[in-house]
Design a protein around this motif. Sequence first.
Motif, PDB file in Angstrom:
ATOM      1  N   GLU A 127       0.833  -1.205   0.000  1.00 18.89           N
ATOM      2  CA  GLU A 127       0.000   0.000   0.000  1.00 18.89           C
ATOM      3  C   GLU A 127       0.870   1.258   0.000  1.00 18.89           C
ATOM      4  O   GLU A 127       0.551   2.247  -0.662  1.00 18.89           O
ATOM      5  N   LEU A 128       1.966   1.219   0.733  1.00 16.87           N
ATOM      6  CA  LEU A 128       2.868   2.359   0.782  1.00 16.87           C
ATOM      7  C   LEU A 128       3.543   2.580  -0.564  1.00 16.87           C
ATOM      8  O   LEU A 128       3.697   3.721  -1.019  1.00 16.87           O
ATOM      9  N   VAL A 129       3.950   1.492  -1.219  1.00 10.18           N
ATOM     10  CA  VAL A 129       4.553   1.601  -2.549  1.00 10.18           C
ATOM     11  C   VAL A 129       3.579   2.264  -3.512  1.00 10.18           C
ATOM     12  O   VAL A 129       3.943   3.161  -4.285  1.00 10.18           O
ATOM     13  N   ARG A 130       2.333   1.847  -3.493  1.00  7.16           N
ATOM     14  CA  ARG A 130       1.314   2.442  -4.367  1.00  7.16           C
ATOM     15  C   ARG A 130       1.173   3.937  -4.097  1.00  7.16           C
ATOM     16  O   ARG A 130       1.075   4.759  -5.012  1.00  7.16           O
ATOM     17  N   GLU A 131       1.139   4.273  -2.819  1.00  7.41           N
ATOM     18  CA  GLU A 131       0.980   5.668  -2.418  1.00  7.41           C
ATOM     19  C   GLU A 131       2.149   6.524  -2.914  1.00  7.41           C
ATOM     20  O   GLU A 131       1.948   7.627  -3.444  1.00  7.41           O
ATOM     21  N   LEU A 132       3.368   6.027  -2.748  1.00  4.13           N
ATOM     22  CA  LEU A 132       4.549   6.771  -3.172  1.00  4.13           C
ATOM     23  C   LEU A 132       4.620   6.905  -4.690  1.00  4.13           C
ATOM     24  O   LEU A 132       4.935   7.973  -5.218  1.00  4.13           O
ATOM     25  N   GLN A 188       5.450  18.217  -1.787  1.00  6.25           N
ATOM     26  CA  GLN A 188       6.380  17.427  -0.995  1.00  6.25           C
ATOM     27  C   GLN A 188       5.662  16.271  -0.296  1.00  6.25           C
ATOM     28  O   GLN A 188       4.563  16.435   0.217  1.00  6.25           O
ATOM     29  N   TYR A 189       6.312  15.120  -0.302  1.00  4.34           N
ATOM     30  CA  TYR A 189       5.813  13.975   0.464  1.00  4.34           C
ATOM     31  C   TYR A 189       6.695  13.838   1.697  1.00  4.34           C
ATOM     32  O   TYR A 189       7.899  13.635   1.594  1.00  4.34           O
ATOM     33  N   ARG A 190       6.098  13.966   2.870  1.00  6.15           N
ATOM     34  CA  ARG A 190       6.833  13.844   4.131  1.00  6.15           C
ATOM     35  C   ARG A 190       6.469  12.526   4.805  1.00  6.15           C
ATOM     36  O   ARG A 190       5.298  12.203   4.982  1.00  6.15           O
ATOM     37  N   TYR A 191       7.505  11.774   5.152  1.00  4.04           N
ATOM     38  CA  TYR A 191       7.302  10.519   5.876  1.00  4.04           C
ATOM     39  C   TYR A 191       7.947  10.655   7.242  1.00  4.04           C
ATOM     40  O   TYR A 191       9.162  10.861   7.358  1.00  4.04           O
ATOM     41  N   GLU A 192       7.140  10.556   8.285  1.00  5.61           N
ATOM     42  CA  GLU A 192       7.628  10.728   9.648  1.00  5.61           C
ATOM     43  C   GLU A 192       8.108   9.381  10.192  1.00  5.61           C
ATOM     44  O   GLU A 192       7.317   8.466  10.386  1.00  5.61           O
ATOM     45  N   LEU A 210      11.003  14.213  -1.762  1.00  2.00           N
ATOM     46  CA  LEU A 210      10.636  13.294  -0.685  1.00  2.00           C
ATOM     47  C   LEU A 210      11.440  13.632   0.568  1.00  2.00           C
ATOM     48  O   LEU A 210      12.661  13.750   0.523  1.00  2.00           O
ATOM     49  N   TYR A 211      10.748  13.794   1.691  1.00  2.00           N
ATOM     50  CA  TYR A 211      11.365  14.113   2.975  1.00  2.00           C
ATOM     51  C   TYR A 211      11.130  12.940   3.925  1.00  2.00           C
ATOM     52  O   TYR A 211       9.981  12.593   4.205  1.00  2.00           O
ATOM     53  N   VAL A 212      12.213  12.313   4.377  1.00  3.80           N
ATOM     54  CA  VAL A 212      12.111  11.176   5.295  1.00  3.80           C
ATOM     55  C   VAL A 212      12.712  11.588   6.637  1.00  3.80           C
ATOM     56  O   VAL A 212      13.911  11.856   6.734  1.00  3.80           O
ATOM     57  N   ASP A 213      11.879  11.635   7.657  1.00  5.68           N
ATOM     58  CA  ASP A 213      12.321  12.075   8.986  1.00  5.68           C
ATOM     59  C   ASP A 213      12.848  10.876   9.787  1.00  5.68           C
ATOM     60  O   ASP A 213      12.366  10.570  10.881  1.00  5.68           O
ATOM     61  N   GLY A 214      13.840  10.194   9.240  1.00  4.63           N
ATOM     62  CA  GLY A 214      14.418   8.998   9.850  1.00  4.63           C
ATOM     63  C   GLY A 214      15.367   8.404   8.831  1.00  4.63           C
ATOM     64  O   GLY A 214      16.040   9.132   8.108  1.00  4.63           O
ATOM     65  N   HIS A 215      15.432   7.069   8.738  1.00  4.69           N
ATOM     66  CA  HIS A 215      16.275   6.473   7.709  1.00  4.69           C
ATOM     67  C   HIS A 215      15.423   5.945   6.551  1.00  4.69           C
ATOM     68  O   HIS A 215      14.243   5.642   6.726  1.00  4.69           O
ATOM     69  N   LEU A 219      14.014  -0.179  -9.010  1.00  3.32           N
ATOM     70  CA  LEU A 219      14.240   1.251  -8.794  1.00  3.32           C
ATOM     71  C   LEU A 219      15.633   1.616  -9.305  1.00  3.32           C
ATOM     72  O   LEU A 219      16.645   1.225  -8.727  1.00  3.32           O
ATOM     73  N   THR A 220      15.705   2.365 -10.406  1.00  2.00           N
ATOM     74  CA  THR A 220      16.993   2.664 -11.034  1.00  2.00           C
ATOM     75  C   THR A 220      17.537   4.040 -10.665  1.00  2.00           C
ATOM     76  O   THR A 220      18.719   4.315 -10.893  1.00  2.00           O
ATOM     77  N   LYS A 221      16.688   4.924 -10.117  1.00  2.00           N
ATOM     78  CA  LYS A 221      17.175   6.258  -9.764  1.00  2.00           C
ATOM     79  C   LYS A 221      16.470   6.776  -8.517  1.00  2.00           C
ATOM     80  O   LYS A 221      15.349   6.358  -8.197  1.00  2.00           O
ATOM     81  N   LEU A 222      17.150   7.676  -7.847  1.00  3.48           N
ATOM     82  CA  LEU A 222      16.567   8.353  -6.695  1.00  3.48           C
ATOM     83  C   LEU A 222      15.952   9.668  -7.141  1.00  3.48           C
ATOM     84  O   LEU A 222      16.380  10.260  -8.143  1.00  3.48           O
ATOM     85  N   PRO A 223      14.949  10.169  -6.425  1.00  2.00           N
ATOM     86  CA  PRO A 223      14.279  11.402  -6.851  1.00  2.00           C
ATOM     87  C   PRO A 223      15.125  12.643  -6.591  1.00  2.00           C
ATOM     88  O   PRO A 223      16.044  12.627  -5.768  1.00  2.00           O
ATOM     89  N   ASP A 224      14.790  13.719  -7.293  1.00  2.00           N
ATOM     90  CA  ASP A 224      15.410  15.011  -7.016  1.00  2.00           C
ATOM     91  C   ASP A 224      14.946  15.518  -5.658  1.00  2.00           C
ATOM     92  O   ASP A 224      13.846  15.195  -5.195  1.00  2.00           O
ATOM     93  N   LYS A 225      15.791  16.303  -5.020  1.00  2.00           N
ATOM     94  CA  LYS A 225      15.481  16.937  -3.731  1.00  2.00           C
ATOM     95  C   LYS A 225      15.140  15.914  -2.649  1.00  2.00           C
ATOM     96  O   LYS A 225      14.255  16.147  -1.823  1.00  2.00           O
TER      97      LYS A 225
END
Length: 208
Positions: free
Chosen positions: A33-38, A46-50, A67-72, A81-87
């Motif tokens: 479900e999280l993969v679908r959401e992302l 901005q997508y923030r994940y706490e 994408l903002y990840v407030d952790g690891h 997944l071949t690339k990471l997103p900008d910012k």
Amino acid sequence: MNRDTIEKMLNFLKEKEGRKLPEAWLDSIKKLELVRELENHPDGTQYRYEGDLDLDKTNIIKLPNDLYVDGHLSLRGCSQLTKLPDKLYVKTILHIVESIIEELPNDLYVGRHINLMRCKQIKELPNNLRVRGFLDLSDSNLIKLPDNLYVKDTLYLIGTNITEIPNKLYVGRDLFLWSTPIKEKYSFDEVNEMITSKGGTIVGKIMI
């Protein structure tokens, strides 16, 4: 666990509402479900994940920009997944072990460590990359390091194809060069002299 299997679990849940499922099933369903959401998050917001975002061994194809990840953020074994997103902003640790990521974005921010062990598709890193913890590139196919690479903690190059030291390399602790062409080509004194002559600094030990 593949996507078809998880789809069957979701259908099972709809049919057997309220029935208790094994914890491993529930974890897999949450990840799907999280993969679908992302993947469906619109660009421009901005997508923030706490907290810690664990996407290990999922079939995620893309992550949203900004994408903002407030952790690891853990992407171990993500096979599509071949690339990471900008910012991309990761507050603590970025794990990309055994993935097919091809490059890192220039505007990547990671608050502590970056782990790229066994990432066979990575060939180079962004210029002026700053790592605020350790940087582990062991057993990747990396062939060169960028100039002005700054690593506050330890830099691991074990089992890479690195042949030369870049200009102005800074490592705040130890530099590991085991099983690299540099180790085969140069002595400890020559490596140390090379780093100094190119304006670099290794605060800890050089392990060759």
